[in-house]
Design an enzyme around this catalytic site. Sequence first.
Site, PDB file in Angstrom:
ATOM      1  N   ARG A   3      86.261 -91.896  78.323  1.00  0.00           N
ATOM      2  CA  ARG A   3      87.260 -91.648  79.380  1.00  0.00           C
ATOM      3  C   ARG A   3      88.318 -90.667  78.888  1.00  0.00           C
ATOM      4  O   ARG A   3      88.784 -89.813  79.638  1.00  0.00           O
ATOM      5  CB  ARG A   3      87.904 -92.965  79.830  1.00  0.00           C
ATOM      6  CG  ARG A   3      86.995 -93.754  80.781  1.00  0.00           C
ATOM      7  CD  ARG A   3      87.278 -95.249  80.767  1.00  0.00           C
ATOM      8  NE  ARG A   3      88.612 -95.597  81.185  1.00  0.00           N
ATOM      9  CZ  ARG A   3      89.261 -96.689  80.760  1.00  0.00           C
ATOM     10  NH1 ARG A   3      88.693 -97.516  79.888  1.00  0.00           N
ATOM     11  NH2 ARG A   3      90.469 -96.947  81.193  1.00  0.00           N
ATOM     12  N   LYS A   9      99.855 -95.548  84.275  1.00  0.00           N
ATOM     13  CA  LYS A   9      99.823 -94.989  85.627  1.00  0.00           C
ATOM     14  C   LYS A   9     100.139 -96.024  86.705  1.00  0.00           C
ATOM     15  O   LYS A   9     100.991 -95.796  87.550  1.00  0.00           O
ATOM     16  CB  LYS A   9      98.410 -94.462  85.943  1.00  0.00           C
ATOM     17  CG  LYS A   9      98.167 -93.037  85.532  1.00  0.00           C
ATOM     18  CD  LYS A   9      96.878 -92.511  86.156  1.00  0.00           C
ATOM     19  CE  LYS A   9      95.737 -93.426  85.933  1.00  0.00           C
ATOM     20  NZ  LYS A   9      94.491 -93.160  85.560  1.00  0.00           N
ATOM     21  N   ARG A  22      91.179 -85.505  89.747  1.00  0.00           N
ATOM     22  CA  ARG A  22      90.758 -85.623  88.354  1.00  0.00           C
ATOM     23  C   ARG A  22      90.093 -84.342  87.859  1.00  0.00           C
ATOM     24  O   ARG A  22      89.762 -84.237  86.700  1.00  0.00           O
ATOM     25  CB  ARG A  22      89.721 -86.748  88.185  1.00  0.00           C
ATOM     26  CG  ARG A  22      90.267 -88.156  88.350  1.00  0.00           C
ATOM     27  CD  ARG A  22      90.965 -88.623  87.096  1.00  0.00           C
ATOM     28  NE  ARG A  22      90.459 -89.833  86.489  1.00  0.00           N
ATOM     29  CZ  ARG A  22      90.870 -91.072  86.766  1.00  0.00           C
ATOM     30  NH1 ARG A  22      91.764 -91.285  87.689  1.00  0.00           N
ATOM     31  NH2 ARG A  22      90.390 -92.096  86.108  1.00  0.00           N
TER      32      ARG A  22
HETATM   33  P1  AMP Z   1      91.502 -95.419  86.715  1.00  0.00           P
HETATM   34  O1  AMP Z   1      91.808 -96.778  87.257  1.00  0.00           O
HETATM   35  O2  AMP Z   1      92.356 -94.339  87.348  1.00  0.00           O
HETATM   36  O3  AMP Z   1      91.531 -95.371  85.214  1.00  0.00           O
HETATM   37  O4  AMP Z   1      89.995 -95.068  87.151  1.00  0.00           O
HETATM   38  C1  AMP Z   1      88.916 -95.868  86.720  1.00  0.00           C
HETATM   39  C2  AMP Z   1      87.607 -95.155  86.973  1.00  0.00           C
HETATM   40  O5  AMP Z   1      87.461 -94.895  88.378  1.00  0.00           O
HETATM   41  C3  AMP Z   1      87.447 -93.801  86.308  1.00  0.00           C
HETATM   42  O6  AMP Z   1      87.007 -93.920  84.966  1.00  0.00           O
HETATM   43  C4  AMP Z   1      86.399 -93.139  87.209  1.00  0.00           C
HETATM   44  O7  AMP Z   1      85.108 -93.650  86.938  1.00  0.00           O
HETATM   45  C5  AMP Z   1      86.798 -93.648  88.601  1.00  0.00           C
HETATM   46  N1  AMP Z   1      87.765 -92.745  89.272  1.00  0.00           N
HETATM   47  C6  AMP Z   1      89.043 -93.032  89.625  1.00  0.00           C
HETATM   48  N2  AMP Z   1      89.611 -91.989  90.260  1.00  0.00           N
HETATM   49  C7  AMP Z   1      88.676 -91.017  90.309  1.00  0.00           C
HETATM   50  C8  AMP Z   1      88.650 -89.681  90.817  1.00  0.00           C
HETATM   51  N3  AMP Z   1      89.712 -89.128  91.405  1.00  0.00           N
HETATM   52  N4  AMP Z   1      87.499 -88.971  90.658  1.00  0.00           N
HETATM   53  C9  AMP Z   1      86.406 -89.497  90.082  1.00  0.00           C
HETATM   54  N5  AMP Z   1      86.374 -90.735  89.572  1.00  0.00           N
HETATM   55  C10 AMP Z   1      87.486 -91.496  89.669  1.00  0.00           C
END
Ligand code: AMP
Length: 193
Positions: free
Chosen positions: A143, A11, A87
């Site tokens: 996750r 991403k 999400r």
């Molecule tokens: P990522 O870097 O996108 O993999 O996000 C890492 C972590 O941030 C996720 O596992 C969630 O704990 C939190 N997170 C990121 N974006 C969101 C979102 N839109 N809603 C809720 N939690 C989020």
Amino acid sequence: MLLIAPPGAGKGTQADRISSHFGIAHISTGDLFRQHIAEGTPIGQSVKEYLDRGDLVPDDIVITMVRKAMEEAMSGTGGYLLDGFPRNLAQARLGYHLASELGATVHAVLHLDVSEEELLRRLLDRGASGGRSDDNEATIRHRLEVYSTQTLPLLDYYKGRGVLVTVNGEQPVDDVTAEAIVALEKMRAAAGA
Ligand code: AMP
């Protein structure tokens, strides 16, 4: 634009490249949360446990943070690529209203498709080479489960609106970028944007 992809799909890399191609801001909710945690802000303190477990942060905290980033992006570049948001369905609905208020509508939703086996392999590799603190096996599996139960259903929501573009995320990185840009340009032309 929105980018919907599971953990480990690439991403961040793709969002950087695509947002610079279109001259729009790249907003990554995951990066914003990690920044808050690193700086020890009140938001950082309230979200740390969710990131450590691999759970979604509560919607109200996410929305407040995203609203601010969207407002800044709209007054700056006039557009944005949201990486990691929405999400779940509630966030998609709230995000839609927020975007309409700001005069932005969803032009395209990019979905990177990668098999669970490949994701697990990539994330375990990233964890072994000193990656993120949430790249340990238990959290990775959680996750992936959160993604398939809460985030994947969004694809139908956007498909129904005719804005979904799916790209095979298992190709070489440059091929993923090229295919995504071609498909998104087509969608932009069709929307007259
Ligand atoms: P990522 O870097 O996108 O993999 O996000 C890492 C972590 O941030 C996720 O596992 C969630 O704990 C939190 N997170 C990121 N974006 C969101 C979102 N839109 N809603 C809720 N939690 C989020």
